[in-house]
Motif scaffolding. Structure first.
Motif, mmCIF file in Angstrom:
data_model
loop_
_atom_site.group_PDB
_atom_site.id
_atom_site.type_symbol
_atom_site.label_atom_id
_atom_site.label_comp_id
_atom_site.label_asym_id
_atom_site.label_seq_id
_atom_site.Cartn_x
_atom_site.Cartn_y
_atom_site.Cartn_z
ATOM 1 N N TRP A 252 0.823 -1.193 0.000
ATOM 2 C CA TRP A 252 0.000 0.000 0.000
ATOM 3 C C TRP A 252 0.856 1.240 0.000
ATOM 4 O O TRP A 252 2.049 1.206 0.268
ATOM 5 C CB TRP A 252 -0.912 0.026 1.227
ATOM 6 N N ALA A 253 0.170 2.316 -0.247
ATOM 7 C CA ALA A 253 0.857 3.604 -0.275
ATOM 8 C C ALA A 253 1.524 3.896 1.045
ATOM 9 O O ALA A 253 1.028 3.550 2.100
ATOM 10 C CB ALA A 253 -0.154 4.684 -0.557
ATOM 11 N N ARG A 254 2.660 4.520 0.909
ATOM 12 C CA ARG A 254 3.316 4.989 2.125
ATOM 13 C C ARG A 254 3.069 6.469 2.242
ATOM 14 O O ARG A 254 3.091 7.154 1.256
ATOM 15 C CB ARG A 254 4.799 4.729 2.025
ATOM 16 N N THR B 137 -9.543 5.914 12.028
ATOM 17 C CA THR B 137 -8.769 4.708 11.742
ATOM 18 C C THR B 137 -7.598 5.068 10.846
ATOM 19 O O THR B 137 -7.741 5.748 9.849
ATOM 20 C CB THR B 137 -9.624 3.643 11.032
ATOM 21 N N ARG B 138 -6.444 4.537 11.220
ATOM 22 C CA ARG B 138 -5.238 4.966 10.536
ATOM 23 C C ARG B 138 -5.189 4.478 9.099
ATOM 24 O O ARG B 138 -4.606 5.101 8.253
ATOM 25 C CB ARG B 138 -4.010 4.522 11.320
ATOM 26 N N ASP B 139 -5.816 3.341 8.828
ATOM 27 C CA ASP B 139 -5.724 2.814 7.472
ATOM 28 C C ASP B 139 -6.337 3.761 6.454
ATOM 29 O O ASP B 139 -5.925 3.814 5.305
ATOM 30 C CB ASP B 139 -6.403 1.448 7.375
ATOM 31 N N GLN B 140 -7.352 4.504 6.892
ATOM 32 C CA GLN B 140 -7.989 5.414 5.952
ATOM 33 C C GLN B 140 -7.066 6.566 5.579
ATOM 34 O O GLN B 140 -7.160 7.123 4.507
ATOM 35 C CB GLN B 140 -9.265 5.976 6.553
ATOM 36 N N VAL B 141 -6.218 6.890 6.505
ATOM 37 C CA VAL B 141 -5.393 8.064 6.275
ATOM 38 C C VAL B 141 -4.045 7.697 5.687
ATOM 39 O O VAL B 141 -3.391 8.460 5.007
ATOM 40 C CB VAL B 141 -5.231 8.842 7.606
ATOM 41 N N LYS B 142 -3.671 6.454 5.924
ATOM 42 C CA LYS B 142 -2.331 6.000 5.574
ATOM 43 C C LYS B 142 -2.028 6.246 4.094
ATOM 44 O O LYS B 142 -2.742 5.789 3.220
ATOM 45 C CB LYS B 142 -2.232 4.515 5.877
ATOM 46 N N GLY B 143 -0.989 6.954 3.853
ATOM 47 C CA GLY B 143 -0.508 7.090 2.487
ATOM 48 C C GLY B 143 -1.269 8.073 1.637
ATOM 49 O O GLY B 143 -0.696 8.808 0.857
ATOM 50 N N ARG B 144 -2.560 8.105 1.774
ATOM 51 C CA ARG B 144 -3.342 8.958 0.893
ATOM 52 C C ARG B 144 -3.118 10.436 1.210
ATOM 53 O O ARG B 144 -2.881 11.235 0.329
ATOM 54 C CB ARG B 144 -4.824 8.630 1.032
ATOM 55 N N GLN B 145 -3.225 10.779 2.462
ATOM 56 C CA GLN B 145 -3.232 12.188 2.795
ATOM 57 C C GLN B 145 -2.019 12.623 3.594
ATOM 58 O O GLN B 145 -1.798 13.802 3.767
ATOM 59 C CB GLN B 145 -4.502 12.520 3.590
ATOM 60 N N ILE B 146 -1.275 11.667 4.094
ATOM 61 C CA ILE B 146 -0.091 12.016 4.861
ATOM 62 C C ILE B 146 1.117 11.340 4.230
ATOM 63 O O ILE B 146 1.114 10.128 4.030
ATOM 64 C CB ILE B 146 -0.223 11.570 6.332
ATOM 65 N N ALA B 147 2.106 12.107 3.879
ATOM 66 C CA ALA B 147 3.345 11.540 3.352
ATOM 67 C C ALA B 147 4.431 11.747 4.393
ATOM 68 O O ALA B 147 4.615 12.851 4.912
ATOM 69 C CB ALA B 147 3.730 12.213 2.041
ATOM 70 N N TYR B 148 5.125 10.675 4.711
ATOM 71 C CA TYR B 148 6.159 10.728 5.731
ATOM 72 C C TYR B 148 7.499 10.443 5.074
ATOM 73 O O TYR B 148 7.702 9.382 4.501
ATOM 74 C CB TYR B 148 5.847 9.695 6.812
ATOM 75 N N VAL B 149 8.377 11.411 5.106
ATOM 76 C CA VAL B 149 9.684 11.258 4.471
ATOM 77 C C VAL B 149 10.736 11.035 5.546
ATOM 78 O O VAL B 149 11.025 11.930 6.330
ATOM 79 C CB VAL B 149 10.040 12.502 3.631
ATOM 80 N N LEU C 172 5.371 8.412 13.054
ATOM 81 C CA LEU C 172 4.919 7.153 12.456
ATOM 82 C C LEU C 172 3.487 6.845 12.877
ATOM 83 O O LEU C 172 2.700 6.291 12.115
ATOM 84 C CB LEU C 172 5.850 6.006 12.861
ATOM 85 N N LYS C 173 3.143 7.206 14.097
ATOM 86 C CA LYS C 173 1.768 7.005 14.564
ATOM 87 C C LYS C 173 0.819 7.925 13.793
ATOM 88 O O LYS C 173 -0.242 7.503 13.335
ATOM 89 C CB LYS C 173 1.665 7.283 16.071
ATOM 90 N N ILE C 174 1.220 9.170 13.652
ATOM 91 C CA ILE C 174 0.357 10.107 12.938
ATOM 92 C C ILE C 174 0.207 9.706 11.478
ATOM 93 O O ILE C 174 -0.862 9.786 10.895
ATOM 94 C CB ILE C 174 0.915 11.546 13.074
ATOM 95 N N ALA C 175 1.310 9.221 10.896
ATOM 96 C CA ALA C 175 1.259 8.835 9.490
ATOM 97 C C ALA C 175 0.583 7.476 9.290
ATOM 98 O O ALA C 175 0.421 7.023 8.174
ATOM 99 C CB ALA C 175 2.664 8.810 8.910
ATOM 100 N N GLY C 176 0.216 6.831 10.374
ATOM 101 C CA GLY C 176 -0.528 5.576 10.255
ATOM 102 C C GLY C 176 0.339 4.350 10.107
ATOM 103 O O GLY C 176 -0.166 3.265 9.854
ATOM 104 N N HIS C 177 1.648 4.491 10.272
ATOM 105 C CA HIS C 177 2.511 3.322 10.148
ATOM 106 C C HIS C 177 2.593 2.537 11.457
ATOM 107 O O HIS C 177 2.988 1.387 11.462
ATOM 108 C CB HIS C 177 3.927 3.732 9.725
ATOM 109 N N LEU C 178 2.259 3.184 12.555
ATOM 110 C CA LEU C 178 2.256 2.508 13.854
ATOM 111 C C LEU C 178 0.916 2.779 14.526
ATOM 112 O O LEU C 178 0.320 3.833 14.320
ATOM 113 C CB LEU C 178 3.369 3.063 14.764
ATOM 114 N N PRO C 179 0.437 1.834 15.339
ATOM 115 C CA PRO C 179 -0.812 2.099 16.070
ATOM 116 C C PRO C 179 -0.597 3.123 17.178
ATOM 117 O O PRO C 179 0.512 3.300 17.673
ATOM 118 C CB PRO C 179 -1.172 0.726 16.652
ATOM 119 N N ALA C 180 -1.675 3.795 17.554
ATOM 120 C CA ALA C 180 -1.570 4.800 18.614
ATOM 121 C C ALA C 180 -1.274 4.146 19.961
ATOM 122 O O ALA C 180 -0.805 4.793 20.883
ATOM 123 C CB ALA C 180 -2.849 5.617 18.701
#
Lengths: 351, 566
Positions: free
Chosen positions: A349-351, B97-109, B68-76
């Motif tokens: 999935w998207a990162r 729910t983090r899955d909805q936000v993951k990747g689509r709206q938050i990009a973590y570099v 990572l939590k905010i970006a949805g890569h880790l659970p809160a």
């Protein structure tokens, strides 16, 4: 050699603690290893040996730019360490014959007259020699004929070496002219990056290898999966469900448990329902496929399998036919469904 | 709003506009794990739509974990994170729910996210220089294609496709902005780590996220590019995209940032408007002292100083007319370089200049060393030596190594792997080796973490562990490729002190790569500057003037007072 108990049968293995790199280097100090072929095993073994301080040259065809250039980018110097086939054979004392099985047969008439007394002819696969009624590869009596077969792709032979770990390999001596054949074999085995080596013969290496890849590793694997997928589809299950229950769950989860701790461990980590059924059906499947495996092994021993390979792989339209067969597999519903299932894996999935 | 207490949360569910004082993201009672065990207190933090935040704190404070939590890569874990961030003004409900936000709206570099593709494409750090693995690795242009950028699922049946022309225009703009045009036709595994950082940033920008999180964005980038990145970030801050910057130091907080969340050891020290947080935190953001033993560098068991003495007065490294070319691209051109025993060299130059390739030749990592005149420790490469003999005399640390070190090894095991130059530990260590490893962990302020899994440490602390790994065998030559990248001021000083100590008391020679004038050890005696594969300056220097000497174009860049003058 260390004695290891493999499920009650004691076998001997050679580890790099018993045969350290230093010893390999002293065995090989007056040798020049000529690696013929720069495809997959060739580069890995050549690079590892050179990085171990062994004198290595690579033999190739300057007309075939792709692999020649690849060798140049790996630091082989044309005219010095990168030479045309014939010259490499003349300059080498250990000739590593690492071109494809079909190419071994084709090149042999050019290679054979160049072998010198006391050379070692080295293989990483028993194919060419064992089936020499088909390949014509009959080494002269005045050379050693030896084998080391790493149990992994060229990429992992190289990657494991550089990480400082190693890969396991089998070894064999078919003909010992110099009296040094065994130490040469082990020395090369260690120098190409083996962590440990276990003994085999040319015949056993090729029989087990051909049986394995035609059987559980590849042929049986695909066939059994296709059969189950077809059954589920015939009873109205969706492609995604059929694929998930046939392939995805195995590759993503269960086979990793087998890898870690064995089959019983995987069984133990499944539901009671799954376990009961699997314990029963395992016997049914084994009995059902035993005759097929018997037939397969016989076909390997009889030379039927190699005859098919040599005929197909030396046909002028070999590549087209191969591509067509792989395309048919790739574009079957099952494997197209598989591509879609993979695309939905969370880590894709998207990162 | 300087407070770490519980604030009344704004009732969600209202229309959330764009740049307004509406809530954007609310962190409600999340907790952070600390390096070495335990969790910090619950974190309450609200980001409003018109605020630009930086998250600041020393290494190991939990900055990246929170991101990572905010970006949805880790659970809160505890509490929850509420996203109100829809931009279109529609009356949408906040997402929890983090899955909805993951990747689509938050990009973590983040540097470490490179691990995921490097492990697949380049399973060993030398892959860049080996033909075996580079054949079908993706090109930079493929990594920045529309499908890849949008992580589009080719199997998803959709009615409308994107607008390829618009994407191409946008891509051209971003590529120009980051100056990565020349990289497009190269393979992702073959470009330098600094260049890769720019590519990863370009991809994130092309995703047009609502929130772009830049974790330590300046680390690993050359001095020429840093002002440009500040400018880019400044421009992004005026855009509708929200940008959050994670940093260890105030210096790295760009001008447009209005608010700061200050973290330490998994808890919020202060949050609020930039000035008020700055006023509360005196100087560098490290209120807790680093617990380092500050022991002098010990000599070996029999008082040995390592192997360095063997080579006293002779050349450790000698390269003559070195050329390295890949796929027709000249990476190094006619490089001459000699490092004598007792000299300590800085290797400087912009991203992609060829620094790491130069080092790979002396580390035994680059097969083209055999096609060049490279002499190491008095022996020409390719005359029967093994790379393990070469490696045995060199201690090495670099960001690539960090990405490939197995996460499950304990920190002490990682340090012990330095005795065998292996990536991972495949041999048993003697009690003496374990003791040495512990000593180096102590010296770098990591004594409590010997048993902790490497992967559980923050990026900065992992880097310290790898410095300890490089030093543990008292090598004749210590090669450190940006060891201070991403470290806070205090830990940077630990590394610099350790490097100076190693150079002085073990007689090791040092080769040291950095882009950061704050991160130069005082012991440096010589410098080599590379630019586009060519040596543009080489010779002895005096400590204070080194940076100006070595990077004349950057003389105007403000020098920091806490590192380079030492």
């Amino acid at each position: 050699m260390a004695k290891i108990d493999f499920g009650g049968v004691v076998e001997e293995v050679v580890t790099r603690d018993e045969f350290p790199l230093e010893r390999a280097r002293s065995v090989l100090q007056d040798e020049v290893v000529a690696v013929l072929g720069y495809g997959v095993q060739g580069p890995a073994q050549a690079l590892n040996m050179r990085d171990n301080g062994i004198r290595v040259i690579v033999g190739g065809d300057p007309q075939r730019r792709r692999s020649w250039d690849k060798a140049v980018s790996d630091g082989w110097v044309p005219g010095q360490t990168l030479l045309p086939w014939a010259e490499a054979v003349q300059r080498g004392t250990i000739i590593q014959y690492l071109v494809s099985d079909a190419a071994q047969m084709i090149l042999w008439p050019a290679i054979q007259p160049l072998l010198k007394e006391g050379d070692a002819l080295f293989f990483s696969h028993g194919f060419g020699l064992v089936y020499n009624d088909q390949t014509g590869i009959v080494p002269p009596p005045f050379v050693d004929v030896i084998l080391v077969a790493p149990k992994g792709s060229g990429a992992s032979v190289r990657a494991n070496y550089l990480a400082g770990s190693g890969i396991n390999s089998s070894f064999a001596v078919q003909q010992d002219y110099t009296g040094r054949a065994l130490e040469r074999t082990l020395a090369v085995g260690i120098a190409i990056g083996s962590g440990y080596l276990f003994p085999t013969s040319f015949e056993r290496e090729v029989y087990s290898d051909l049986t394995g890849e035609r059987g559980v590793l590849m042929g049986a694997l695909a066939g059994v999966m296709e059969a189950q997928y077809r059954t589920l589809r015939a009873h109205g299950h969706s492609p995604s469900e059929a694929f998930n229950e046939t392939v995805e769950e195995l590759t993503q989860s269960l086979i990793r448990l087998v890898d870690q701790n064995g089959m019983d461990w995987m069984y133990e980590n499944c539901s009671a329902t799954a376990r009961r059924g699997a314990l029963d059906w395992r016997h049914r499947f084994r009995e059902a496929v035993m005759p097929v495996f018997d037939e397969l092994y016989q076909s390997v021993v009889d030379g039927e399998e190699t005859r098919i390979v040599l005929e197909a792989n030396s046909a002028p339209d070999y590549k087209e036919k191969l591509d067509e067969e792989l395309r048919e597999m790739r574009e079957s519903e099952m494997w197209r469904a598989g591509a879609a299932v993979r695309s939905l894996r969370p880590d894709n999935w998207a990162r | 709003m300087v407070s770490s207490g519980i604030k009344p949360m704004v009732k969600p569910g209202r229309r959330s506009g764009d740049v307004t004082a509406e809530p954007f993201i609310s962190v409600e009672g999340a907790v952070l794990r600390r390096d070495g065990g335990g969790t910090g207190p619950a974190i309450w933090w609200q980001i409003l739509g018109d605020q630009h935040w930086a998250v600041l704190g020393p290494n190991g404070s939990g900055k990246s974990t929170l991101m990572l939590k905010i970006a949805g890569h880790l659970p809160a874990e505890a509490g929850r994170i509420v996203y109100h961030l829809t931009a279109d003004g529609s009356a949408s409900r906040p997402i929890t729910t983090r899955d909805q936000v993951k990747g689509r709206q938050i990009a973590y570099v983040d540097f470490r996210l490179q691990r995921s593709f490097l492990n697949r494409e380049a399973p060993f750090h030398q892959a860049r220089w080996n033909s075996l693995s580079s054949g079908d690795a993706p090109l930079v242009s493929e990594y920045l294609s529309e499908a890849a950028v949008n992580c589009a699922n080719p199997y998803q049946v959709v009615d409308t496709r994107g607008d390829p022309e618009r994407f191409q225009a946008e891509r051209a703009r971003v590529v120009a902005l980051l100056g990565i045009e020349p990289l497009l036709d190269r393979r992702l595994v073959q470009i330098s780590s600094g260049e890769r950082r720019k590519v990863v940033m370009a991809r994130a920008l092309l995703q047009r996220p609502r929130l772009l999180i830049l974790d330590n964005p300046f680390a690993g980038l050359d001095q020429g590019f840093r002002p440009r990145l500040r400018e880019i970030i400044g421009r992004l801050l005026m855009d509708e995209m929200r940008v959050m910057v994670v940093a260890t130091e105030w210096d790295d907080v760009p001008a447009g940032i209005t608010h700061v969340l200050l973290l330490d050891r998994g808890r919020v020290v202060a949050q609020g408007p930039r000035e008020s947080v700055l006023a509360r935190s005196a100087g560098p953001a490290s209120p807790e002292p680093v617990s380092s033993e500050q022991a002098p560098v010990r000599l070996g068991p029999s008082g040995s100083r390592g192997e360095a003495r063997t080579f006293a007065g002779s050349a450790l490294v000698d390269m003559q007319g070195v050329n390295v070319t890949y796929s027709g691209i000249r990476i190094l051109s006619q490089v001459d370089w000699t490092v004598h025993c007792g000299e300590h060299w800085a290797v400087l130059g912009p991203n992609g200049a060829g620094k790491s390739t130069l080092l790979s030749l002396l580390l035994g990592d680059n097969p083209q060393a055999y096609a060049n005149r490279v002499t190491l420790f008095g022996r020409r490469r390719g005359t029967g030596e093994s790379i393990w003999e070469v490696k045995g005399r060199i201690g090495w640390a670099a960001p690539e190594l960090q990405l490939l070190t197995p996460a499950g090894l304990s920190c002490r095991e990682v340090v012990c792997s330095g005795f065998f130059d292996s990536v991972g530990l495949f041999r048993r260590c003697s009690p003496w080796q374990q003791e040495e490893a512990s000593h180096w962990l102590e010296r770098l302020g990591l004594s409590g973490l010997a048993q902790a899994p490497f992967g559980a440490l923050s990026e900065g602390l992992q880097r310290l562990v790898l410095v300890a790994r490089a030093a543990v065998k008292r090598p004749a030559l210590l090669v450190l490729d940006e060891p201070c990248q991403g470290l806070d001021a205090e830990r940077r000083d630990l590394v610099l002190d350790a490097v100076d100590g190693i150079g002085r008391s073990l007689d090791s020679s040092i080769i040291y790569v950095t882009h950061d004038p704050r991160a130069l050890p005082g012991i440096i005696t010589h410098a080599l500057r590379l630019d586009r594969g060519q040596v543009t300056a080489r010779g002895p220097v005096n400590g204070r003037g080194l940076w100006e000497w070595a990077e004349p174009a950057q003389r105007a860049a403000p020098a920091r007072d806490d590192g380079c003058a030492r």
